[in-house]
Design an enzyme around this catalytic site. Structure first.
Site, PDB file in Angstrom:
ATOM      1  N   VAL A  27      33.765  75.022 131.364  1.00  0.00           N
ATOM      2  CA  VAL A  27      32.340  74.713 131.374  1.00  0.00           C
ATOM      3  C   VAL A  27      32.137  73.217 131.617  1.00  0.00           C
ATOM      4  CG1 VAL A  27      30.212  74.729 130.013  1.00  0.00           C
ATOM      5  CG2 VAL A  27      31.821  76.636 129.858  1.00  0.00           C
ATOM      6  N   CYS A 108      36.130  83.352 125.641  1.00  0.00           N
ATOM      7  CA  CYS A 108      35.499  82.153 125.070  1.00  0.00           C
ATOM      8  C   CYS A 108      35.373  82.294 123.554  1.00  0.00           C
ATOM      9  CB  CYS A 108      34.128  81.932 125.693  1.00  0.00           C
ATOM     10  SG  CYS A 108      33.295  80.459 125.049  1.00  0.00           S
TER      11      CYS A 108
END
Length: 476
Positions: A27, A108
């Site tokens: 990210v 995640c």
């Protein structure tokens, strides 16, 4: 429209060029500029940053930014996080013409993933995971891949991987840590789990975890039998990891900034990359670190890196036989090298630290919290008091206050209201009432249109509801 037959499993891997060195989806960190730098130094397959399927579907600018690429940026896999098969499929259909495959994030571990119910937190809902993969596998023209984290139990991890394979996954990346292993308790990844998965499935498997040097890549492939190795944090600190060369931090940082000019990205992304690359040097030379922290554009970042280079050259004797470095690191701090998180302090050691009850002292953070708790509806006079006396006074105030905070109630909707509001209403109701009677509330700061700014008095009904006579100075 008829869907063409997709390549599956090892045929798909061969079409990608049999990649063994991968850069993970990260990210705000695996943007185009970083991918192009990584490809130059050995990366054979790259991923976009993780994209939120729902945002991707509704926000055109988010799509443009997320799919930013160039002809040289191949092979490329676009990764999505989602918990709705329909939304995921619609987003993937928009992205499939810009990549070689669609990856579903099932690994995640962050708190935001827990709140959003995606990533590794889908690991307990196997039915939903199956639906997500099947929906994409059946409707997309490109293959579907997945990235997962392991469970503590090896057998459960193997069964999870086999279920994902049956659902239609054509390439599986296994991060050898559980979702609880993050931050200061990251620990070592389990290659044993990865090896068990590799032996149980028939699709290509990539390993992720414990890769800090090029030698680790070869060792991982030999020990687990995987088809390739994916790196994330190791790549951020050393973009040249896959070529196995010692690189000076300012050389590679300046090269990355050139890529960021050629392939524009937000300044925060570029700044974060430079901080990672130069981490060990910036820890020692705070002047360069402060310059980088306050940088607003690429030119400012270049200046900070050049300052770091000059300081190291002058004070550490870089390039000379008697150069000065930190013996705690494997290499001098001006070389790219991995960052190892310090182990968390044992709980026993934490208890031994002096507390406010033992020494009469208290941390600034705790004192600030106590003061904040006492500030509401309480006048504090702490001038001239030392830390122990402040704690004593604040503790008495806290004990005297009720545990449950009580609020006045908005007379219109029943929600908590402000005691200082001229209408004794909550903010939304105050906004409506202020527009109705042309009164400006100084507490809620409600907006008054310009055409209403020059009125001087209120109507007769307002005085009955709010004693505006005492508030007349606030009416504009």
């Amino acid at each position: 429209m008829e869907i063409k037959e997709k390549l599956e499993g090892y045929k798909f891997w061969e079409k990608l060029g049999k990649p063994t060195k991968l850069v993970a989806p990260m990210v705000d960190q695996s943007e185009l500029a970083w991918r192009m730098l990584s490809r130059k130094y050995g990366a054979e397959l790259c991923y976009t940053p993780m994209l939120h399927a729902s945002v991707f579907l509704r926000d055109p600018q988010y799509r443009i930014d997320g799919l930013a690429s160039c002809p040289e940026d191949r092979p490329l896999i676009v990764q999505f996080c989602a918990n709705d098969p329909d939304i995921l499929t619609k987003s993937a259909l928009l992205a499939q013409d810009h990549c070689d495959a669609i990856d579903i994030n099932l690994g995640c571990p962050q708190t935001i993933a827990k709140r959003g119910n995606y990533g590794a937190f889908l690991g307990e809902n196997w039915d939903l995971v199956t639906k997500l993969i099947k929906a994409c596998h059946e409707k997309l023209r490109v293959p579907v891949t997945c990235k997962i984290r392991i469970f503590t139990d090896v057998e459960k991890t193997v069964q999870y991987a086999k279920m994902i394979e049956r659902a239609g996954c054509q390439l599986l990346t296994v991060h050898g840590r559980t979702k609880e292993m993050k931050g200061p308790v990251t620990g070592l990844a389990s290659w044993e789990h990865i090896k068990a998965v590799k032996e149980a499935v028939k699709i290509p498997v990539f390993a992720n975890g414990n890769i800090q040097y090029m030698a680790d890549v070869e060792r991982c492939i030999n020990q687990t039998g995987v088809d390739g190795v994916m790196i994330a944090e190791g790549n951020l600190h050393d973009p040249c990891l896959f070529v196995g060369t010692q690189t000076i931090v300012w050389d590679i940082a300046l090269e990355y900034l050139q890529c960021a000019v050629k392939y524009p990205c937000p300044a925060s992304y570029a700044r974060g990359h430079v901080f990672k690359i130069c981490h060990h040097g910036l820890q020692r030379h705070t002047r360069a670190r402060d310059l980088l922290a306050s940088s607003k554009d690429i030119q400012d970042m270049k200046t900070a890196v050049e300052v770091l280079r000059d300081i190291c050259t002058q004070s550490c004797g870089v390039g000379e036989e008697n150069s000065v470095s930190d013996n705690a690191l494997p290499m001098p701090h001006w070389f790219c090298q991995p960052y190892v998180r310090p182990a968390p302090k044992p709980k026993e050691n934490r208890k031994e630290s002096p507390s406010s009850t033992d020494s009469g002292e208290i941390s600034k953070k705790k004192l600030k919290k106590m003061m904040k708790r006492c500030m509401k509806n309480t006048s504090l006079d702490l001038e001239g008091l030392d830390s122990a006396e402040k704690v004593k006074k604040l503790s008495k105030i806290i004990e005297a206050k009720p545990n449950k905070v009580t609020y006045d109630i908005c007379v219109k909707c029943g929600n908590p209201s402000s005691t200082r509001c001229v209408f004794h209403l909550c903010k939304p109701c105050c906004k409506i009432r202020a527009k109705e009677v042309h009164v400006f509330c100084t507490v809620h700061r409600n907006f008054v249109p310009k055409k209403q700014e020059n009125f001087g008095t209120t109507d007769a009904n307002v005085g009955k509801e709010q004693t505006v006579t005492d508030q007349s100075s606030h009416i504009t």
